[in-house]
Design a protein around this motif. Sequence first.
Motif, mmCIF file in Angstrom:
data_model
loop_
_atom_site.group_PDB
_atom_site.id
_atom_site.type_symbol
_atom_site.label_atom_id
_atom_site.label_comp_id
_atom_site.label_asym_id
_atom_site.label_seq_id
_atom_site.Cartn_x
_atom_site.Cartn_y
_atom_site.Cartn_z
ATOM 1 N N GLN A 56 0.836 -1.372 0.086
ATOM 2 C CA GLN A 56 0.098 -0.022 0.019
ATOM 3 C C GLN A 56 0.796 1.257 -0.147
ATOM 4 O O GLN A 56 1.670 1.297 0.976
ATOM 5 N N LYS A 85 -2.883 5.357 -1.487
ATOM 6 C CA LYS A 85 -3.416 4.624 -2.520
ATOM 7 C C LYS A 85 -3.993 3.291 -1.805
ATOM 8 O O LYS A 85 -3.795 3.057 -0.699
ATOM 9 N N GLU A 86 -4.800 2.495 -2.479
ATOM 10 C CA GLU A 86 -5.462 1.202 -1.874
ATOM 11 C C GLU A 86 -4.406 0.195 -2.051
ATOM 12 O O GLU A 86 -3.442 0.204 -2.743
ATOM 13 N N ARG A 87 -4.774 -0.908 -1.190
ATOM 14 C CA ARG A 87 -3.572 -2.018 -1.030
ATOM 15 C C ARG A 87 -3.755 -2.602 -1.968
ATOM 16 O O ARG A 87 -4.878 -2.980 -2.508
ATOM 17 N N ARG A 88 -2.497 -3.179 -2.742
ATOM 18 C CA ARG A 88 -2.666 -3.975 -4.168
ATOM 19 C C ARG A 88 -1.838 -5.218 -3.839
ATOM 20 O O ARG A 88 -0.868 -5.323 -3.159
ATOM 21 N N GLU A 115 -7.333 -9.689 -2.520
ATOM 22 C CA GLU A 115 -7.044 -9.211 -1.022
ATOM 23 C C GLU A 115 -8.185 -9.905 -0.078
ATOM 24 O O GLU A 115 -7.924 -10.214 0.971
#
Length: 125
Positions: A39, A43-46, A109
């Motif tokens: 992350q 930003k979003e966790r990827r 996720e």
Amino acid sequence: QVQLVESGGGLVQAGGSLRLSCAASGRTNSNYAMAWFRQAPGKERRFVTAINWSGVSTYYADSVKGRFTISRDNANNTVYLQMNSLKPEDTAVYYCAAVRSSYYLPLQEYEYNYWGQGTQVTVSS
């Protein structure tokens, strides 16, 4: 329950390398798929990469393919992420994740139910 603890993060210059470790403890006598997510700030966790319980099957995000390598040592309940040719855009908090899975390699996720606390990786330009 499974507890995950990441280590190995730090500050590195672009082009350098780091190796992250994820040590699992608790009920680790089942077959678990393991993964790394990251992350970046704001930003979003990827998804980064995943490995099945035996280590035979792996999958990588396009952004890290050819530069990162995931591996595992089941005897020591540890998963590793070798990161080479690091870029500033690799800067993020890296999270280790686990889910019980004997045959399927989850890549999303929401499919993982055990998470570590994260370790910071900062790549300077």
